[in-house]
Design a protein around this motif. Structure first.
Motif, mmCIF file in Angstrom:
data_model
loop_
_atom_site.group_PDB
_atom_site.id
_atom_site.type_symbol
_atom_site.label_atom_id
_atom_site.label_comp_id
_atom_site.label_asym_id
_atom_site.label_seq_id
_atom_site.Cartn_x
_atom_site.Cartn_y
_atom_site.Cartn_z
ATOM 1 N N THR A 44 0.920 -1.173 0.001
ATOM 2 C CA THR A 44 0.073 0.073 0.014
ATOM 3 C C THR A 44 0.918 1.136 0.085
ATOM 4 O O THR A 44 2.139 0.961 0.008
ATOM 5 N N THR A 73 -3.489 1.183 -3.530
ATOM 6 C CA THR A 73 -4.263 1.343 -2.050
ATOM 7 C C THR A 73 -3.519 2.312 -1.252
ATOM 8 O O THR A 73 -2.227 2.270 -1.374
ATOM 9 N N TYR A 93 -11.228 5.961 -6.400
ATOM 10 C CA TYR A 93 -10.922 5.338 -5.221
ATOM 11 C C TYR A 93 -12.250 5.156 -4.418
ATOM 12 O O TYR A 93 -13.160 5.901 -4.379
ATOM 13 N N ASP A 96 -12.251 1.027 1.583
ATOM 14 C CA ASP A 96 -12.482 -0.033 1.838
ATOM 15 C C ASP A 96 -12.573 -0.452 3.300
ATOM 16 O O ASP A 96 -13.137 -1.609 3.564
ATOM 17 N N THR A 244 -8.598 3.428 4.457
ATOM 18 C CA THR A 244 -7.976 2.778 3.697
ATOM 19 C C THR A 244 -9.069 2.784 2.359
ATOM 20 O O THR A 244 -10.100 2.219 2.340
ATOM 21 N N THR A 246 -8.824 2.169 -1.961
ATOM 22 C CA THR A 246 -8.346 1.413 -2.993
ATOM 23 C C THR A 246 -9.176 1.868 -4.516
ATOM 24 O O THR A 246 -10.293 2.105 -4.399
#
Length: 249
Positions: A44, A73, A93, A96, A244, A246
């Motif tokens: 990440t 990520t 994005y 998550d 987070t 992704t």
């Protein structure tokens, strides 16, 4: 709390580079990206909390991820989210996961009354990273062996084990960056859960980190989990969120 979150973000971004011994590390403005080549949770980028990446930074980061055949990520702390959300949304994005970010002032510990209960279990430092990782994986569950071995071997990691009646029962670790002791690796073997193993490891690590000169401890936990209850009882305060994201597609 934004000042604390900035410290945590900068410490996490700097610590992220330690995984470079096992993979590739690259910086794109405020983003520090890692690729282990093994499709692990460390693959990440960390945002260092200092502002939004430029368009060229985003493009270079996404190209890096594509070259490494891993999803783009990004981990960031909640104080930085307002500045980054327009770009995150515009570049596709999606959110998550969310963890709670807790901090503890080591200069003035204030555990909850009665804490730690049943935390008199002995704790020792484990010099063998593979032994510690194998024990931690027993607590985290099948499939975690590779990531725990990687974490255990990162330079600067301190590894601890608590024993219950002579048996190795649980693990905990930390690494210090810029005065911030980032706690991680908290795992208890299933047969020893509910016996104060993590309370013992928390108390020991906080005292050890303070002796080493750290003035702040941090930990990320799942909201509503037993780990969250443990850190609150140990005197940690909620500082914000770890988010987070992704890139989709």
């Amino acid at each position: 709390m934004s000042e604390i979150l900035l410290r945590l973000a900068q410490a996490e971004a700097a610590a992220h580079t330690r995984f470079g011994a096992s993979g590739t590390v690259a910086r794109f403005g405020p983003l520090v990206a890692v690729a282990s080549g093994q499709r692990l949770p460390i693959d990440t980028a960390w945002h260092d909390g200092t502002g939004a990446p430029a368009d060229d930074d985003w493009a270079a980061f996404e190209a890096f991820c594509a070259a490494q055949e891993q999803p783009a990520t990004l981990n960031l702390l909640s104080h930085a989210a307002p500045a980054l959300l327009p770009d995150l949304n515009g570049r596709g994005y999606g959110l998550d996961s969310v963890l709670h970010a807790f901090a503890h002032d080591l200069a003035s510990p204030a555990p909850a009354p009665g804490w730690p209960e049943h935390s008199g279990w002995p704790v020792h430092e484990e010099p063998d990273p593979n032994r510690w990782a194998d024990l931690a994986a027993q607590g985290f569950g099948p499939g975690t062996e590779t990531i725990m071995r990687l974490v255990a071997g990162v330079p600067g990691t301190r590894r601890f084990v608590a024993t219950v009646e002579g048996a190795e029962a649980g693990t905990g670790g930390y690494a210090t960056e810029a005065g911030v002791a980032a706690l991680h690796g908290a795992a208890t073997r299933p047969e020893f859960r509910g016996r104060g193993v993590q309370a013992a490891l928390l108390a020991f690590r906080l005292a050890q980190a303070a002796r080493e000169g750290a003035d702040l401890a941090s930990v990320f936990v799942t909201p509503g989990s037993g780990s969250e209850r443990n850190v609150v009882r140990a005197g940690f305060g909620l500082a914000g969120l770890r988010l987070t994201f992704t890139r989709r597609g």
